[in-house]
Design a protein around this motif. Structure first.
Motif, PDB file in Angstrom:
ATOM      1  N   ASN A 269       0.947  -1.185   0.046  1.00 22.87           N
ATOM      2  CA  ASN A 269      -0.052  -0.028   0.026  1.00 22.87           C
ATOM      3  C   ASN A 269       0.677   1.333   0.037  1.00 22.87           C
ATOM      4  O   ASN A 269       0.269   2.052  -0.495  1.00 22.87           O
ATOM      5  CB  ASN A 269      -0.834  -0.108   1.169  1.00 22.87           C
ATOM      6  N   TYR A 270       2.013   1.342   0.730  1.00 22.99           N
ATOM      7  CA  TYR A 270       2.776   2.272   0.682  1.00 22.99           C
ATOM      8  C   TYR A 270       3.425   2.510  -0.373  1.00 22.99           C
ATOM      9  O   TYR A 270       3.600   3.766  -1.237  1.00 22.99           O
ATOM     10  CB  TYR A 270       3.878   2.325   1.777  1.00 22.99           C
ATOM     11  N   ILE A 271       3.879   1.630  -1.322  1.00 25.05           N
ATOM     12  CA  ILE A 271       4.633   1.895  -2.713  1.00 25.05           C
ATOM     13  C   ILE A 271       3.379   2.440  -3.341  1.00 25.05           C
ATOM     14  O   ILE A 271       3.804   3.229  -4.297  1.00 25.05           O
ATOM     15  CB  ILE A 271       4.988   0.262  -3.167  1.00 25.05           C
ATOM     16  N   GLU A 272       2.464   2.003  -3.634  1.00 24.89           N
ATOM     17  CA  GLU A 272       1.216   2.277  -4.464  1.00 24.89           C
ATOM     18  C   GLU A 272       0.807   3.814  -4.241  1.00 24.89           C
ATOM     19  O   GLU A 272       0.879   4.602  -5.214  1.00 24.89           O
ATOM     20  CB  GLU A 272      -0.049   1.388  -3.979  1.00 24.89           C
ATOM     21  N   LYS A 273       0.939   4.325  -2.789  1.00 22.88           N
ATOM     22  CA  LYS A 273       0.730   5.677  -2.614  1.00 22.88           C
ATOM     23  C   LYS A 273       1.782   6.600  -2.955  1.00 22.88           C
ATOM     24  O   LYS A 273       1.581   7.792  -2.839  1.00 22.88           O
ATOM     25  CB  LYS A 273       0.119   5.690  -1.073  1.00 22.88           C
ATOM     26  N   ASN A 274       3.007   6.348  -2.898  1.00 24.96           N
ATOM     27  CA  ASN A 274       4.288   6.827  -2.962  1.00 24.96           C
ATOM     28  C   ASN A 274       5.003   6.850  -4.145  1.00 24.96           C
ATOM     29  O   ASN A 274       6.267   7.099  -4.234  1.00 24.96           O
ATOM     30  CB  ASN A 274       4.996   6.802  -1.871  1.00 24.96           C
ATOM     31  N   ALA A 275       4.499   6.292  -5.373  1.00 21.13           N
ATOM     32  CA  ALA A 275       5.193   5.738  -6.374  1.00 21.13           C
ATOM     33  C   ALA A 275       5.918   7.112  -7.241  1.00 21.13           C
ATOM     34  O   ALA A 275       6.789   7.022  -7.671  1.00 21.13           O
ATOM     35  CB  ALA A 275       4.420   5.043  -7.488  1.00 21.13           C
ATOM     36  N   SER A 276       5.230   8.458  -6.938  1.00 18.86           N
ATOM     37  CA  SER A 276       5.777   9.447  -7.602  1.00 18.86           C
ATOM     38  C   SER A 276       6.952  10.110  -6.849  1.00 18.86           C
ATOM     39  O   SER A 276       7.895  10.688  -7.566  1.00 18.86           O
ATOM     40  CB  SER A 276       4.580  10.604  -7.597  1.00 18.86           C
ATOM     41  N   THR A 277       7.222   9.809  -5.769  1.00 13.02           N
ATOM     42  CA  THR A 277       8.409  10.255  -5.080  1.00 13.02           C
ATOM     43  C   THR A 277       9.632   9.200  -4.737  1.00 13.02           C
ATOM     44  O   THR A 277      10.831   9.277  -4.609  1.00 13.02           O
ATOM     45  CB  THR A 277       8.132  10.552  -3.598  1.00 13.02           C
ATOM     46  N   VAL A 278       9.019   7.910  -4.787  1.00 12.08           N
ATOM     47  CA  VAL A 278      10.239   6.841  -4.349  1.00 12.08           C
ATOM     48  C   VAL A 278       9.662   5.503  -5.109  1.00 12.08           C
ATOM     49  O   VAL A 278       8.754   5.246  -5.307  1.00 12.08           O
ATOM     50  CB  VAL A 278      10.126   6.423  -2.985  1.00 12.08           C
ATOM     51  N   SER A 279      10.952   4.938  -5.829  1.00 15.46           N
ATOM     52  CA  SER A 279      10.778   3.608  -6.394  1.00 15.46           C
ATOM     53  C   SER A 279      11.319   2.689  -5.599  1.00 15.46           C
ATOM     54  O   SER A 279      12.382   2.248  -5.398  1.00 15.46           O
ATOM     55  CB  SER A 279      11.216   3.566  -7.792  1.00 15.46           C
ATOM     56  N   ILE A 280      10.330   1.589  -5.039  1.00 13.39           N
ATOM     57  CA  ILE A 280      10.661   0.642  -4.103  1.00 13.39           C
ATOM     58  C   ILE A 280      10.567  -0.676  -4.798  1.00 13.39           C
ATOM     59  O   ILE A 280       9.485  -1.266  -5.213  1.00 13.39           O
ATOM     60  CB  ILE A 280       9.856   0.556  -2.704  1.00 13.39           C
ATOM     61  N   SER A 281      11.584  -1.559  -4.885  1.00 15.03           N
ATOM     62  CA  SER A 281      11.453  -2.873  -5.428  1.00 15.03           C
ATOM     63  C   SER A 281      11.680  -3.816  -4.754  1.00 15.03           C
ATOM     64  O   SER A 281      12.899  -3.913  -4.136  1.00 15.03           O
ATOM     65  CB  SER A 281      12.370  -2.834  -6.878  1.00 15.03           C
ATOM     66  N   VAL A 282      10.795  -4.813  -4.222  1.00  8.85           N
ATOM     67  CA  VAL A 282      11.297  -5.943  -3.161  1.00  8.85           C
ATOM     68  C   VAL A 282      12.016  -7.143  -4.199  1.00  8.85           C
ATOM     69  O   VAL A 282      11.235  -7.571  -5.259  1.00  8.85           O
ATOM     70  CB  VAL A 282      10.020  -6.756  -2.634  1.00  8.85           C
TER      71      VAL A 282
END
Length: 370
Positions: A25-38
């Motif tokens: 959920n955090y990744i979905e909401k903050n995709a414009s500022t941070v790119s998180i790849s597990v």
């Protein structure tokens, strides 16, 4: 500029699954500022590994996917190499309670990999490991990765961040006192309620209710021995500036009857516990005769360097006596706050709130990454 972060997750049990959901959920909401790849999700027997560093799918069934389609997990040296080769800033999320993994934290941090974890073992075991972890980290201006462990005490409650703020701003902590175990909170709120009962409950019956409801460990002795609370007190005492050798270096009261300490199975323990109900009943009745109730607490007296864990009596009006359910309560007495303690209270256990504490640490790390 969008920050590029690669994440490895070890541990996908109750807390781990809750963390994966919250991270998604955090990744979905903050995709414009941070790119998180597990790029790595592992447990002791298997792991999902993204060899090209593309993001793994985060689903509610991630634990089952790890078991069904995973390969052999990487050793920690190989995981360090894998994460370093990504060319990105990397965060390891340790959702286990493994001391073996905690022992490798200095190596992980020295490699520039950040750590967020609810694993108490690395911060409450031998003092040398505590010192080595923070010497290798970047928390105090060093070159290593950042390490945050808010959820090691109080799950999602802001306990460690509060004590750090008090110390960092120059306040003097004189005493810390509280109920640090959701299990012990539930047991004594049920066994010795402030509102009296004409038919007091047997302690063994309350332990059985707690075990059946999932409040205790599979073997309740792992809660009743007091070591979980002792580990949390060790962490808080060290953050308060005290030198604590280990969680067994100060008085810790065990509530396990001596003859039941070495029985082979949890069932044998539970079968034998009713024999000792009268012992706990006498302690509770004595307190009630004084207009008090008993609670299982931990306390740190900073000036005298005294740390202890065990049963204490409290007036009915005391905040600790009035706890409900499995809530935790932590009171900080400091020079600035005087006699009126700074109190933090709320749910101090559970997968969702623990995962929230871990995710908040991940967010803190991301904010510090340039």
């Amino acid at each position: 500029m969008v920050k590029d972060i690669k994440v490895a997750i070890i541990g996908v049990g109750g807390v781990g699954k809750a963390f994966v959901s919250q991270l998604y959920n955090y990744i979905e909401k903050n995709a414009s500022t941070v790119s998180i790849s597990v790029v790595y999700i592992g447990r002791s027997s298997s792991a999902l590994i993204s060899t090209d560093y593309s993001p793994l799918r985060l689903t509610p069934f991630v634990a089952e996917e790890v078991d069904k389609t995973g390969t052999d997990p990487l050793s920690i040296p190989d995981l360090i190499k894998f994460l370093k080769a990504s060319g990105s800033e990397t965060i390891l999320v340790d959702n286990t309670s493994s001391i073996e993994l905690a022992n490798t934290y200095p190596d992980i941090l020295s490699a520039g990999i950040h750590i967020a974890t609810p694993n108490k073992k690395g911060f409450s075991s031998e003092e040398k490991l505590w010192n080595d972890i923070f010497a290798a980290s970047g928390n105090n201006g060093g070159k290593g990765g950042y390490v945050f462990h808010e959820a090691t005490v109080g799950a999602g409650l802001p306990v460690l961040s509060t004590i750090r703020d008090l110390v960092d701003t120059g306040d003097e902590i004189t005493k810390v006192e509280g109920v640090f175990s959701g299990t012990m909170s539930f047991l004594f709120n049920e066994f010795a309620p402030v509102v009296g009962s004409e038919s007091p409950k047997a302690f063994s019956d309350v332990v059985k209710v707690a075990k059946d409801a999932g409040y205790t460990e599979p073997d309740p002795r792992d809660d009743l021995n007091g070591l979980d609370v002792a580990r949390k007190l060790t962490i808080l005492a060290r953050l308060s500036g005290l030198s604590i050798a280990s969680p067994t270096s100060f008085p810790v009261e065990s509530l396990i009857p001596k003859p039941l300490e070495s029985v082979a199975t949890p069932k044998e323990f539970m079968d034998g516990l009713p024999t000792y109900d009268s012992d706990m009943g006498l302690i509770s009745n004595e307190a009630r005769g004084e207009g008090k109730v008993i609670r299982f607490v931990g306390s740190i007296d900073v000036p005298s360097k005294a740390v202890k864990v065990g049963l204490e009596k409290f007036e009915y009006s005391h905040p600790i006596a009035g706890l409900k359910g499995s809530d935790n309560i932590i009171a900080f007495y400091t020079k600035r706050y005087g006699d009126r303690a700074l109190i933090i209270q709320g749910a101090g256990a559970g997968a969702e709130v623990t995962a929230m504490g871990v995710l908040s640490d991940v967010i803190k790390i991301i904010a510090r990454i340039k």
